[in-house]
Design a protein around this motif. Structure first.
Motif, PDB file in Angstrom:
ATOM      1  N   SER A  57      49.969  37.606  28.910  1.00  0.00           N
ATOM      2  CA  SER A  57      49.725  36.201  28.622  1.00  0.00           C
ATOM      3  C   SER A  57      51.050  35.539  28.281  1.00  0.00           C
ATOM      4  O   SER A  57      51.960  36.174  27.727  1.00  0.00           O
ATOM      5  N   ASN A  58      51.186  34.269  28.628  1.00  0.00           N
ATOM      6  CA  ASN A  58      52.412  33.539  28.317  1.00  0.00           C
ATOM      7  C   ASN A  58      52.064  32.122  27.881  1.00  0.00           C
ATOM      8  O   ASN A  58      50.890  31.774  27.737  1.00  0.00           O
ATOM      9  N   ASP A  59      53.089  31.297  27.677  1.00  0.00           N
ATOM     10  CA  ASP A  59      52.851  29.942  27.182  1.00  0.00           C
ATOM     11  C   ASP A  59      52.089  29.083  28.174  1.00  0.00           C
ATOM     12  O   ASP A  59      51.474  28.078  27.788  1.00  0.00           O
ATOM     13  N   ASN A  60      52.132  29.460  29.443  1.00  0.00           N
ATOM     14  CA  ASN A  60      51.499  28.637  30.478  1.00  0.00           C
ATOM     15  C   ASN A  60      50.140  29.149  30.946  1.00  0.00           C
ATOM     16  O   ASN A  60      49.342  28.389  31.509  1.00  0.00           O
ATOM     17  N   GLU A  61      49.866  30.454  30.705  1.00  0.00           N
ATOM     18  CA  GLU A  61      48.651  31.030  31.271  1.00  0.00           C
ATOM     19  C   GLU A  61      48.220  32.270  30.487  1.00  0.00           C
ATOM     20  O   GLU A  61      49.035  33.138  30.193  1.00  0.00           O
ATOM     21  N   PHE A  62      46.920  32.331  30.156  1.00  0.00           N
ATOM     22  CA  PHE A  62      46.366  33.503  29.485  1.00  0.00           C
ATOM     23  C   PHE A  62      45.848  34.503  30.512  1.00  0.00           C
ATOM     24  O   PHE A  62      45.310  34.121  31.556  1.00  0.00           O
ATOM     25  N   LEU A  63      45.982  35.799  30.193  1.00  0.00           N
ATOM     26  CA  LEU A  63      45.426  36.863  31.022  1.00  0.00           C
ATOM     27  C   LEU A  63      44.002  37.159  30.574  1.00  0.00           C
ATOM     28  O   LEU A  63      43.725  37.303  29.380  1.00  0.00           O
ATOM     29  N   LEU A  64      43.097  37.254  31.556  1.00  0.00           N
ATOM     30  CA  LEU A  64      41.713  37.660  31.307  1.00  0.00           C
ATOM     31  C   LEU A  64      41.430  38.938  32.097  1.00  0.00           C
ATOM     32  O   LEU A  64      41.582  38.941  33.319  1.00  0.00           O
ATOM     33  N   VAL A  65      41.027  40.010  31.419  1.00  0.00           N
ATOM     34  CA  VAL A  65      40.671  41.234  32.128  1.00  0.00           C
ATOM     35  C   VAL A  65      39.172  41.153  32.448  1.00  0.00           C
ATOM     36  O   VAL A  65      38.334  41.849  31.867  1.00  0.00           O
ATOM     37  N   LYS A  66      38.861  40.269  33.359  1.00  0.00           N
ATOM     38  CA  LYS A  66      37.502  39.997  33.800  1.00  0.00           C
ATOM     39  C   LYS A  66      37.563  39.459  35.226  1.00  0.00           C
ATOM     40  O   LYS A  66      38.618  39.002  35.674  1.00  0.00           O
ATOM     41  N   THR A  67      36.429  39.472  35.902  1.00  0.00           N
ATOM     42  CA  THR A  67      36.342  38.840  37.210  1.00  0.00           C
ATOM     43  C   THR A  67      35.673  37.481  37.060  1.00  0.00           C
ATOM     44  O   THR A  67      35.018  37.191  36.044  1.00  0.00           O
ATOM     45  N   ARG A  68      35.814  36.680  38.084  1.00  0.00           N
ATOM     46  CA  ARG A  68      35.134  35.386  38.084  1.00  0.00           C
ATOM     47  C   ARG A  68      33.624  35.582  37.973  1.00  0.00           C
ATOM     48  O   ARG A  68      32.940  34.826  37.270  1.00  0.00           O
ATOM     49  N   GLU A  69      33.101  36.609  38.646  1.00  0.00           N
ATOM     50  CA  GLU A  69      31.671  36.875  38.612  1.00  0.00           C
ATOM     51  C   GLU A  69      31.198  37.206  37.191  1.00  0.00           C
ATOM     52  O   GLU A  69      30.118  36.771  36.767  1.00  0.00           O
ATOM     53  N   MET A  70      31.989  37.984  36.453  1.00  0.00           N
ATOM     54  CA  MET A  70      31.642  38.315  35.074  1.00  0.00           C
ATOM     55  C   MET A  70      31.572  37.064  34.221  1.00  0.00           C
ATOM     56  O   MET A  70      30.608  36.845  33.479  1.00  0.00           O
ATOM     57  N   ILE A  71      32.595  36.246  34.333  1.00  0.00           N
ATOM     58  CA  ILE A  71      32.673  35.033  33.516  1.00  0.00           C
ATOM     59  C   ILE A  71      31.512  34.099  33.814  1.00  0.00           C
ATOM     60  O   ILE A  71      30.839  33.591  32.907  1.00  0.00           O
ATOM     61  N   GLU A  72      31.236  33.881  35.097  1.00  0.00           N
ATOM     62  CA  GLU A  72      30.186  32.945  35.477  1.00  0.00           C
ATOM     63  C   GLU A  72      28.798  33.475  35.095  1.00  0.00           C
ATOM     64  O   GLU A  72      27.930  32.697  34.684  1.00  0.00           O
ATOM     65  N   ALA A  73      28.581  34.790  35.218  1.00  0.00           N
ATOM     66  CA  ALA A  73      27.291  35.370  34.851  1.00  0.00           C
ATOM     67  C   ALA A  73      27.033  35.232  33.357  1.00  0.00           C
ATOM     68  O   ALA A  73      25.910  34.912  32.926  1.00  0.00           O
ATOM     69  N   GLU A  74      28.060  35.468  32.553  1.00  0.00           N
ATOM     70  CA  GLU A  74      27.908  35.383  31.111  1.00  0.00           C
ATOM     71  C   GLU A  74      27.677  33.950  30.653  1.00  0.00           C
ATOM     72  O   GLU A  74      26.868  33.688  29.753  1.00  0.00           O
ATOM     73  N   LEU A  75      28.364  33.000  31.273  1.00  0.00           N
ATOM     74  CA  LEU A  75      28.175  31.598  30.915  1.00  0.00           C
ATOM     75  C   LEU A  75      26.809  31.103  31.368  1.00  0.00           C
ATOM     76  O   LEU A  75      26.164  30.305  30.678  1.00  0.00           O
ATOM     77  N   ASP A  76      26.348  31.569  32.505  1.00  0.00           N
ATOM     78  CA  ASP A  76      25.029  31.182  32.988  1.00  0.00           C
ATOM     79  C   ASP A  76      23.941  31.661  32.032  1.00  0.00           C
ATOM     80  O   ASP A  76      22.955  30.957  31.782  1.00  0.00           O
TER      81      ASP A  76
END
Length: 277
Positions: A57-76
């Protein structure tokens, strides 16, 4: 007369809802398959070993050890509930904390991390967005240390219910089960407990490693949650199984933290289910 009637109905509904409206969730905007922004904060998502062990992670962007599918499923899965209190177990480089905070703007987000590494970019994020009173990070705590974990939950939440839990920590059965037993009773009705990467114990690349050698698979906990949903839906209302994560939805039963044990709730023909995976 009509206006007074409408005012009375509005007041009654306001009272029923606890006097507060559901918080607005901030949208995730994907610019690429694995890059997104939320509320002006940028994220890079990957589960590629070579990438997440090299990228930081840096000042411009955070690292996420996840996939887009994981993130969207959890938010849904959380779309129908009002997420005000969050527990994030296992935060790696802090990306998950920043993402959850940007999306939900919770009243309180408690993050627990076993590593004691410095997370300067998360610290900077908290300061920049004035989230010191809302985001609390505890480092050097094992999710299996339920005494210490329980103490900090008492201190941060008191009797307030927890609406969302993300467990992305050890991926081991015993450790995850212990923290599940501790936190699940403290959750609100309809609250969601997410167990990420449960499938690791089914994958040869993982179960042949020294880290998992000789230990029960996390898939056992998934089975226990599914069986609990069948025999005690008042405790486990629903279990949503994806190939990357499992979302366990809390029922309305009164539970006591410290006395709850999913291994005793999950039964088949009245018998406790043995660990078979």
């Amino acid at each position: 007369m009509v206006n007074k009637f409408r005012e009375a109905i509005s007041t009654a509904l306001h009272s029923i809802s606890g006097g507060s409206k559901k918080k607005k969730v901030q949208p995730i905007v994907w610019s690429e398959r694995n890059r997104c922004t939320v509320g002006g904060v940028s994220f890079f998502a990957t589960v590629d070993d070579a990438e997440y062990h090299e990228i930081t992670s840096n000042d411009n962007e955070f690292l996420l050890v996840k996939t887009r599918e994981m993130i969207e499923a959890e938010l849904d899965c959380t779309s129908k509930i009002d997420v005000r209190n969050i527990v994030d177990i296992g935060v790696w480089q802090g990306g998950s904390v920043a993402l959850l905070d940007r999306v939900f703007q919770p009243d309180k987000l408690v993050a627990v991390e076993y590593s004691t590494r410095e997370l300067p970019h998360l610290d900077a994020y908290i300061d920049r967005h004035s989230r010191q009173d809302n985001v609390c990070l505890y480092k050097g705590i094992s999710q299996a240390d339920i005494n210490r974990f329980g103490e900090l939950l008492d201190a941060e939440f008191g009797n307030e219910k927890i609406d969302l839990v993300i467990d992305d920590a050890s991926h081991q059965y015993l450790e995850t089960m212990l923290s599940f037993n501790l936190v699940f009773p403290r959750m609100s009705e309809g609250g969601v407990f997410v167990i990420e990467d449960w499938q690791w114990s089914t994958m040869e690349a993982h179960y042949n490693s020294d880290y998992f050698d000789g230990k029960e698979g996390l898939a056992n906990l998934v089975l226990q949650c599914v069986m609990s949903c069948a025999c005690r839906p008042d405790i486990v209302r629903e279990v949503i199984v994806k190939n990357h994560s499992v979302m366990v939805v809390r029922g309305d039963a009164e539970l006591q933290s410290g006395a709850f044990d999913i291994t005793d709730i999950a039964r088949n023909k009245g018998e406790v289910i043995p660990l078979v995976l």
